[in-house]
Design a protein around this motif. Structure first.
Motif, PDB file in Angstrom:
ATOM      1  N   LEU A 386       0.885  -1.058   0.059  1.00  0.00           N
ATOM      2  CA  LEU A 386       0.020   0.050   0.041  1.00  0.00           C
ATOM      3  C   LEU A 386       0.834   1.251  -0.011  1.00  0.00           C
ATOM      4  CD1 LEU A 386      -2.904   1.335   0.506  1.00  0.00           C
ATOM      5  CD2 LEU A 386      -2.619   1.130   2.854  1.00  0.00           C
ATOM      6  N   ALA A 387       2.021   1.161   0.929  1.00  0.00           N
ATOM      7  CA  ALA A 387       2.744   2.495   1.010  1.00  0.00           C
ATOM      8  C   ALA A 387       3.515   2.660  -0.162  1.00  0.00           C
ATOM      9  CB  ALA A 387       3.659   2.518   2.257  1.00  0.00           C
ATOM     10  N   SER A 389       3.150   1.635  -3.240  1.00  0.00           N
ATOM     11  CA  SER A 389       2.358   1.874  -4.359  1.00  0.00           C
ATOM     12  C   SER A 389       1.874   3.554  -4.213  1.00  0.00           C
ATOM     13  CB  SER A 389       0.929   1.233  -4.509  1.00  0.00           C
ATOM     14  OG  SER A 389       0.264   1.454  -5.488  1.00  0.00           O
ATOM     15  N   THR A 390       1.574   3.823  -3.227  1.00  0.00           N
ATOM     16  CA  THR A 390       1.275   5.271  -3.033  1.00  0.00           C
ATOM     17  C   THR A 390       2.454   6.050  -3.303  1.00  0.00           C
ATOM     18  OG1 THR A 390      -0.123   4.677  -1.396  1.00  0.00           O
ATOM     19  CG2 THR A 390       0.447   6.992  -1.413  1.00  0.00           C
ATOM     20  N   CYS A 391       3.827   5.724  -2.895  1.00  0.00           N
ATOM     21  CA  CYS A 391       4.816   6.454  -3.257  1.00  0.00           C
ATOM     22  C   CYS A 391       5.325   6.531  -4.737  1.00  0.00           C
ATOM     23  CB  CYS A 391       6.112   5.664  -2.479  1.00  0.00           C
ATOM     24  SG  CYS A 391       7.683   6.377  -2.861  1.00  0.00           S
ATOM     25  N   MET A 393       3.077   6.475  -7.258  1.00  0.00           N
ATOM     26  CA  MET A 393       2.130   7.135  -7.797  1.00  0.00           C
ATOM     27  C   MET A 393       2.129   8.502  -7.446  1.00  0.00           C
ATOM     28  SD  MET A 393      -0.446   5.696  -9.288  1.00  0.00           S
ATOM     29  CE  MET A 393      -1.869   6.888  -9.181  1.00  0.00           C
ATOM     30  N   GLU A 394       2.816   8.849  -6.252  1.00  0.00           N
ATOM     31  CA  GLU A 394       3.488  10.241  -6.207  1.00  0.00           C
ATOM     32  C   GLU A 394       4.192  10.721  -7.069  1.00  0.00           C
ATOM     33  OE1 GLU A 394       3.110  13.885  -4.758  1.00  0.00           O
ATOM     34  OE2 GLU A 394       1.908  12.273  -3.621  1.00  0.00           O
ATOM     35  N   ARG A 403      -3.338  15.372 -11.030  1.00  0.00           N
ATOM     36  CA  ARG A 403      -4.409  15.538  -9.943  1.00  0.00           C
ATOM     37  C   ARG A 403      -5.301  16.744 -10.102  1.00  0.00           C
ATOM     38  NH1 ARG A 403       0.407  14.573  -5.796  1.00  0.00           N
ATOM     39  NH2 ARG A 403      -0.463  12.868  -4.734  1.00  0.00           N
ATOM     40  N   TYR A 410       0.732  18.458  -1.594  1.00  0.00           N
ATOM     41  CA  TYR A 410       1.230  16.911  -1.204  1.00  0.00           C
ATOM     42  C   TYR A 410       2.638  16.507  -0.934  1.00  0.00           C
ATOM     43  CZ  TYR A 410      -3.626  16.485  -3.037  1.00  0.00           C
ATOM     44  OH  TYR A 410      -5.118  16.786  -3.266  1.00  0.00           O
ATOM     45  N   THR A 413       2.172  12.357   2.391  1.00  0.00           N
ATOM     46  CA  THR A 413       1.047  11.732   2.471  1.00  0.00           C
ATOM     47  C   THR A 413       1.143  10.938   3.556  1.00  0.00           C
ATOM     48  OG1 THR A 413       0.596  11.873   0.366  1.00  0.00           O
ATOM     49  CG2 THR A 413      -0.448  10.122   1.396  1.00  0.00           C
ATOM     50  N   ILE A 415      -0.754   7.998   5.533  1.00  0.00           N
ATOM     51  CA  ILE A 415      -1.963   6.788   5.439  1.00  0.00           C
ATOM     52  C   ILE A 415      -2.021   6.351   7.009  1.00  0.00           C
ATOM     53  CG2 ILE A 415      -2.776   4.567   4.372  1.00  0.00           C
ATOM     54  CD1 ILE A 415      -0.521   5.188   2.194  1.00  0.00           C
ATOM     55  N   GLN A 422      -6.403   9.582   5.435  1.00  0.00           N
ATOM     56  CA  GLN A 422      -5.193   9.880   4.713  1.00  0.00           C
ATOM     57  C   GLN A 422      -5.139  11.493   4.851  1.00  0.00           C
ATOM     58  OE1 GLN A 422      -3.849   9.085   0.812  1.00  0.00           O
ATOM     59  NE2 GLN A 422      -4.726   7.042   0.797  1.00  0.00           N
TER      60      GLN A 422
END
Length: 456
Positions: A386-387, A389-391, A393-394, A403, A410, A413, A415, A422
């Motif tokens: 999760l972390a 993938s978010t990284c 995506m950032e 965005r 941002y 972030t 989580i 968030q």
């Protein structure tokens, strides 16, 4: 170059009168696997000192002398920049003739590579460098690093042409994949979160992936390191060698570059300095400090990811108090991980003392994923994914904007899975201290750390 320097350069080159203008960039030079010019400062050539027209500019040689004087001691490279108000992103015959004269003068003053560039009103830049034989070479990539990351690709033989006439390629398209194929990325720490980050970067199509980790595969971490096997654990395989082999099976040879060293070594730092982007996926404050300084000194956008599961005792035993993932985007010249209190001098000293005393280190129980609860093989791969993938995506949101809101909102972030929340912190929400190391490259001692200094 940083967004701040690019903005200052653009403001000077386009004062609003439709006439050409000129400026000089002083650039630190890093010569690794490829040569990088790190724009450190700008000398605006006053408009009144020039003969300016819509398609012509002539400016006095005094400013060349000034640039040479500023560059001589540090042996910096000089980049002469002028504007094309009409929007022509290219070099004219007059530009070619002018370069043949000025580059000879610059090289006589400082015997290193120098170059020239043009900027058009929308901010795009095209550049080339000259060697001691006055032979021009196109600059393959110009990156402007701010809240957004703008990538201006030059046409280089043997590489796909990236059309930047309408801005960055659309995210998630084949054009984005073509752009990524021209880029290099470094991943520091190829374990729980790092292996997930590296897997995504490999399949997204980065042209080079530099993997840095000194550790070896153990059976206890097979449950969270992608592509690792029982055979790897039995042979104590190097994490980076193991993962490089995995990337080779998917992408072929020449993509992965394993560095089986601690990021706290000179070899690893200089390898990472070759990258266009940096992902930090480590579990020590010292390694994060190193990544922070690399980003600043070599002008590399940094994406830092961490996870944490604190526990508490409710009287009947330990229970989960939170499930957190943190992603920080650090732009050179902006707020650092130190500014954001990810590490401090005190925490670095404490970490060093603990590392020197393994028994005390084990007693602290602050180093693992589950804070306050000893677990040899924590089942955290879902949180890591999760972390991680978010990284990634950032990164995509910065380099290929998508965005609704500005990316400046941002910078961090958080989580909070247990609370189903968030939280986001804007770049302006963090303090920012002056950074004397910005864009100084590999100046000695490397990263300002005595232990990393080169030999005499």
């Amino acid at each position: 170059m940083t967004e701040a320097l690019h903005s200052a350069l653009r403001e000077h080159l386009f004062p609003g009168d439709g006439l050409e203008a000129a400026a000089i960039l002083i650039c630190t030079r890093h010569e690794g696997e490829r040569t990088k010019l790190l724009a450190k400062s700008v000398i605006p050539v006053p408009h009144g000192a020039c003969v300016r027209k819509k398609d012509f500019i002539n400016w006095p040689g005094d400013y060349l002398d000034m640039a040479v004087a500023q560059s001589e001691e540090s042996q910096s490279s000089i980049l002469l920049v002028h504007s094309h108000p009409g929007g022509f992103l290219g070099f004219s015959e007059l530009d070619d003739e002018s370069d043949q004269i000025t580059m000879r003068s610059l090289y006589a003053g400082v015997e290193v590579i120098h170059g020239s560039a043009v900027m058009i009103p929308d901010g795009r830049v095209l550049a080339r460098t000259y060697d001691d034989l006055q032979c021009p070479s196109p600059v393959s990539l110009i990156s402007v690093i701010g809240d957004d990351i703008r990538l201006y690709f030059g046409e280089v033989e043997g590489q796909a042409v990236i059309n930047v006439s309408s801005g960055a390629p659309m995210a998630f398209t084949s054009e984005m994949t073509q752009a990524l194929a021209r880029l290099s990325v470094a991943v520091i720490g190829v374990s729980g979160t790092g292996s997930v980050v590296a897997e995504q970067l490999a399949r997204l199509g980065f042209g080079e992936i530099i993997l840095v980790d000194h550790d070896r595969v153990e059976e206890k971490n097979l449950n969270r390191i992608l592509n690792s096997t029982l055979e790897d654990a039995a042979s104590s395989a190097s994490k980076v060698e193991m993962f490089a082999s995995s990337i080779e099976r998917v992408r072929g040879k020449g993509v992965a570059r394993p560095i089986a060293k601690s990021i706290g070594t000179r070899e690893a730092v200089l390898a990472v300095a070759d990258a266009d982007f940096l992902f930090c996926c480590v579990d020590t404050r010292y390694a994060r400090m190193i990544a922070d300084r690399i980003a600043s000194r070599f002008l590399i956008p940094l994406f830092d990811v961490g996870v944490l599961i604190p526990t508490m005792n409710d009287g009947t035993g330990a229970m989960i108090a939170g499930v957190y993932g943190r992603i920080d985007y650090v732009q050179p010249g902006g707020s650092t991980l130190a500014d954001r209190e990810v590490y401090s001098g005190e925490s670095l000293r404490a970490e060093s003392l603990l590392a020197a005393s393994p028994e005390a280190y084990q007693q602290q129980l602050q180093h693992g994923y589950i804070q306050g609860f000893h677990e040899e093989a924590p089942a955290v791969i879902s949180l890591n994914m999760l972390a991680a993938s978010t990284c990634v995506m950032e990164f995509l949101a910065r380099a290929f904007p998508m965005r609704e809101e500005p990316n400046c909102n941002y910078a961090r972030t958080m989580i909070k899975f247990r609370e189903a929340e968030q939280e986001f912190t804007a770049e302006s929400g963090f303090p920012k201290t002056a950074d004397p190391g910005l864009a100084i490259g590999a100046a000695e001692p490397l990263l300002g750390i005595a232990d990393l200094a080169g030999g005499v």
